[in-house]
Structures are given as structure tokens and as C-alpha cells.
Design an enzyme around this catalytic site. Structure first.
Site: not given
Lengths: 242, 273
Positions: A19-21, A123
Site C-alpha cells: 500500500r501507499t502509506l 490504498n
């Protein structure tokens, strides 16, 4: 089928590392406006790695199909991912081979759906997108944020551009700007951003899209002026400091 | 058409390279009541014969609005037509949601055709027994398509399907060259006349036919009965005068003796000599 362990909670996807955190390599503002013949868009060529100005030749504007131009700020790898989605979209559109083609409005709506759906899955694609184009004489300029907020306007900007460039555009934009006036206005905005935005670099491109097609300029730099008297003896008011 | 040993499955070829089940499906279209479509540069008109099976029942709906810019007229197994209309409506709505734009007619037609083709290549399926006339408007102009149970589709200036389609086609073939530049009213009148051609003995009345239009600035809609009645009256009267008017009456010889009775009366039917 193995169940997700309950301890993982509701906010995780299959593998968290996917995921893009946070964004890592980011582009800063994109500014765009409608002018007489179409859309003008400007973005610098910087890719920041946190506070380091790591990459200085990043093209943050790309043409999409025959009628659209996309500029992005935020995570650059997500911009590249979006370009792959759009590549496929345009490919299938061309495969119909039927004289119909997706215009800027359609591409903008498609991107909105993609961004919003990703946001719903926790996400997101960590990008702010500017989509401009001309089809059948109709000019179109819109924006999509990383959470799927989208709108159209006569001039748009992302990131810092919203705070520094939009006020200038609100004052000075008018219908049917000539190409030269449009470029001058964009350069004025980009200059302010260069002075005031820490992540701006002095190497920019201006792209234009008209009914005929897309042209992206060669990279160039803006002239800046630092000869203000206050800069010549900065510690005059606080002896001993540096 | 006669029964033979190759016509049981849709997946059986005949030695002559024919798929009989598909051809039988096309027969179902030919045996049903007529549907006609015509188009000009800016409008498309659909008209169909809508006979109720008895005086006590209502008639079957054969014209469906698929989206603001697309409508269809069907001929054949109406139930199959409902299913296909629902599919088309879904496709239009989904496209509109994603792209905020109307689905180009040409693309919908291809999707419909591919759907029909699937049924010609699965042993557990049968072809859709319905011919679909698709009328629509998009960026590239006004379009009329015909989708066949075989999975073929063609674009037409004017077309007729269903029983006695040949009579309507004869009329249309004579006049189609003018259609591109026709006005909306003339196009509708031509459609009504074509419908009348398929009703050999009967009178053209509003209880028997339905007309729908889609055009530039005009979303697809079915014309109400009052409007249709007025149009039928107008051209019937013109015909009685024998005057040329916006569109000449038929060249058929019985016109000269048309009864003076107004179309509203139950006088001598126009086609009677």
C-alpha cells in the site's frame, strides 16, 4: 481460504507493504490555464526525495491519446502507474477503430473513478492530477485529487500552486488569452513558486494542447532576482548572528 | 426451410457451411410483426406495428428507450428483446458513470453483436430470437443499425424487419436517397407510410403502430398517440388530394379512387380499390 487474522484490523490490505502509506519521491506544483486555442500547463522538472532535491529531469506532463494532456504532482511512481492505466485505456479505445475517441472529459472522469476507488480501499494513488485538452473545439481543464475530489475550471493548480499561483490567476486570467500572454502568466506563477516553494527547482517545461495536438517545450530556467538590499547585510539587526 | 439432420444444435455445421439453428432464429424475426427505421443527418425514426393478440389484451411493447441518445425497436421473441434491452441499458449507464459521456452507438452495437455471437458458438445456448433496430445519436452523427440473431450488424439509411418487410423496403428503396436531408416531419411521415405498406388489408391507425424519434437536441422518446394520429391524418388527406405535398403519395394506382371519407371514419380502407 485463510482468513485475515483479526488483529490485522480493517485498515490493512493483503500485504501492507504493497500500500501507499507515504509518498517518497514527489513532484511539486502543476499550474494550468485555458487560453484562446486550448490549454497551457507548466510544471518544473524536480523529483524530491523528502527535503533533498534528488532528481532534476523528471517529466511530469504527458500527452494522453489525441486530445488530452496530464500533469501530476505527488508520488512520482504513482504517476507512472496512472500512465500505465491510461496507456491501456487509450489502447483499447484505439482498438475499437471506429472513429470515436476518448476526449479530455472522458479521461478526467475515468481518472476520478480510479482515484476514488483506490481511496475507498485505503490504498490511494498519492497524486494530484491536472487533465487538460481540446476536442471538437471545446476546451477542457480539470483536476483530480488523491482522494477523488474532482472539478473543472478555467485555471487549476496542485499543491503549493493552489496557494501561490491561483490568487494570481484569479486576478489576471481572462477569456481568450493569447499564447504569449498565457505563457507570461504561467511564468509569473512559476517564478513565485520558485521563490517560495522549497521543493521547486529552476528547470521547467510548459506544455500546450490545442485541437492540432500536444507540444511540450524544451526544459528551460526562469530568471530570478536576488539583489534586494535586505539580503546584502542580513545580520544588521542582530549582531553576531549568521 | 425444411427439417434436416444438421439443425438440432447450434454448434452443428451443415455440409454446405450453414448453421441452421441461427437461420431458424432469423426466421423468428421474419415471422413477427414489422419494425422499421430510417435516419437523416440529424434524426432517426423508429416505427413498428403493434398488434394486440385480442381486443381484451394490451399490445406488446416493441420499442425501448436505452438511453437519452439511443433507442431500439425489436422484432421477434419479445422476451429476448427485453433481456437485450436491459443489457444495453446497463452498458449505457455504466459507460456514462465512468466517463460522464454518452456511449457511442457504434460501440454499443458491436457489444450487442458480440453477445449474440456467443450464443451461436455454445452447445448449451440458443441464439437470441430477436432482430434489433438500434437508433442513436452520437458525436459522429445520427445512426441506424440492425443487429441480427447471427451476431452480424450493419448500418443502414433505412431498414425494415418482420413480416411483410419487403413491402416496406420497396417503398424505402425508392425514397432513401432523400432521407439524409429530410426534415424531422418528413422522416416520420415516411416511417408511417412504410408501416402502412406492411399492413396490407388494414388501415393505418394509431392503435396499430408506435413511433419513436431521437435527434439533435431531442432525446429518444416515443411519440404520443395524439401526435401520431395528426400525422396520419395529414398525409392521408394529402394522398386523397393527389397533390405532391412534402412527400408524394404512393405511385400505387388505387390512390385516384381513394374514398373521400376522412381517415378518422371507418370508411373504405385506403388500400382497397
Amino acid at each position: 481460504m485463510d482468513q485475515k487474522p483479526f488483529s490485522q484490523g480493517l485498515l490493512s490490505s493483503e500485504a501492507d507493504s504493497q500500500r501507499t502509506l507515504y509518498p517518497y519521491v514527489t513532484g511539486t506544483s502543476v499550474v494550468a490555464l485555458k487560453y484562446k486555442d486550448g490549454i497551457l500547463m507548466a510544471a518544473d522538472m524536480g523529483g524530491s526525495y523528502g527535503s533533498t532535491l534528488r532528481y532534476k529531469s523528471v517529466e511530469r506532463m504527458k500527452s494522453i491519446g489525441k486530445h488530452s494532456l496530464l500533469g501530476a504532482s505527488g508520488e512520482l511512481s504513482d504517476f507512472q502507474e496512472i500512465l500505465r492505466y491510461l496507456d491501456e485505456l487509450i489502447l483499447y479505445d484505439n482498438m475499437w477503430d471506429d472513429g470515436n475517441s476518448l476526449g479530455p472529459k472522458e479521461v478526467h472522469s475515468y481518472l476520478t473513478r480510479v482515484m476514488y476507488n483506490r481511496r475507498n480501499k485505503f490504498n490511494p494513488l498519492w497524486s494530484s492530477l491536472v487533465l487538460g485538452g481540446v476536442k471538437n473545439g471545446e476546451k477542457y481543464l480539470g483536476m483530480v485529487s488523491m482522494i477523488g475530489v474532482h472539478f473543472e475550471d478555467n485555471h487549476v493548480a496542485t499543491g503549493f500552486g493552489n496557494h501561490l499561483a491561483r490568487p494570481i490567476l484569479r486576478e489576471e486570467w481572462h477569456e481568450n488569452l493569447s499564447f504569449e500572454d498565457g505563457v507570461k502568466l504561467l511564468e509569473k506563477c512559476m517564478r513565485v513558486l520558485l521563490y517560495r516553494d522549497r521543493s521547486a527547482v529552476n528547470k521547467l517545461q510548459i506544455a500546450k494542447i490545442t485541437e492540432e495536438g500536444v507540444t511540450v517545450s524544451q526544459p528551460y530556467s526562469l530568471k530570478t532576482f536576488w539583489g534586494f538590499s535586505a539580503f546584502s547585510n542580513p545580520t544588521v539587526g542582530a549582531e553576531g548572528s549568521w | 426451410m425444411f427439417r434436416n439432420q444438421y439443425d438440432t444444435d447450434v454448434t452443428t455445421w451443415s455440409p454446405a457451411g450453414r448453421l441452421f439453428q441461427v437461420e431458424y432464429a432469423m426466421e423468428a424475426v421474419k415471422q413477427s410483426s414489422a419494425a422499421i427505421g430510417l435516419r437523416s443527418k440529424t434524426h432517426v425514426v423508429l416505427a413498428c406495428v403493434n398488434k394486440a393478440s385480442s381486443e381484451l389484451s394490451s399490445h406488446q411493447k416493441k420499442i425501448f428507450k436505452v438511453d437519452d441518445h439511443i433507442g431500439v425497436a425489436i422484432a421477434g421473441l419479445t422476451a429476448d428483446g427485453h433481456v437485450l434491452s436491459r443489457y444495453m441499458r446497463n452498458e449505457c449507464i455504466n459507460y456514462n458513470f465512468t466517463y460522464e459521456s454518452p456511449l457511442p452507438v457504434g460501440r454499443l452495437v458491436v457489444q450487442l453483436a458480440d453477445k449474440a455471437q456467443v450464443c451461436t458458438q455454445r452447445s448449451w445456448k440458443r441464439s437470441y430470437g430477436v432482430g434489433v433496430l438500434v437508433a442513436g445519436l452520437d458525436e459522429s452523427g445520427a445512426h441506424l443499425y440492425y443487429n441480427c440473431p447471427s451476431g452480424n450488424y450493419f448500418e443502414y439509411q433505412a431498414f425494415a424487419i418482420g413480416s411483410r418487410w419487403q413491402a416496406a423496403m420497396t417503398y424505402l428503396e425508392r425514397r432513401f436517397e432523400n432521407f439524409m436531408d429530410s426534415s424531422r416531419e418528413d422522416l416520420i411521415k415516411d416511417a408511417l407510410i412504410s408501416v402502412r405498406e406492411t399492413l396490407q388489408e388494414e388501415k393505418l391507425q394509431i392503435s396499430v403502430c408506435t413511433v419513436a424519434v431521437v435527434g439533435v437536441g431531442e432525446p429518444f422518446h416515443i411519440l404520443d398517440q395524439e401526435t401520431v394520429r395528426k400525422l396520419i391524418d395529414t398525409f392521408e388527406i394529402v394522398r386523397e388530394d393527389g397533390s405532391p405535398a412534402p412527400e408524394p403519395g404512393d405511385a400505387a394506382p388505387d390512390l385516384g379512387e381513394a374514398a373521400p371519407a376522412a381517415a378518422a371514419e371507418e370508411g373504405a380502407a385506403p388500400m382497397d380499390i
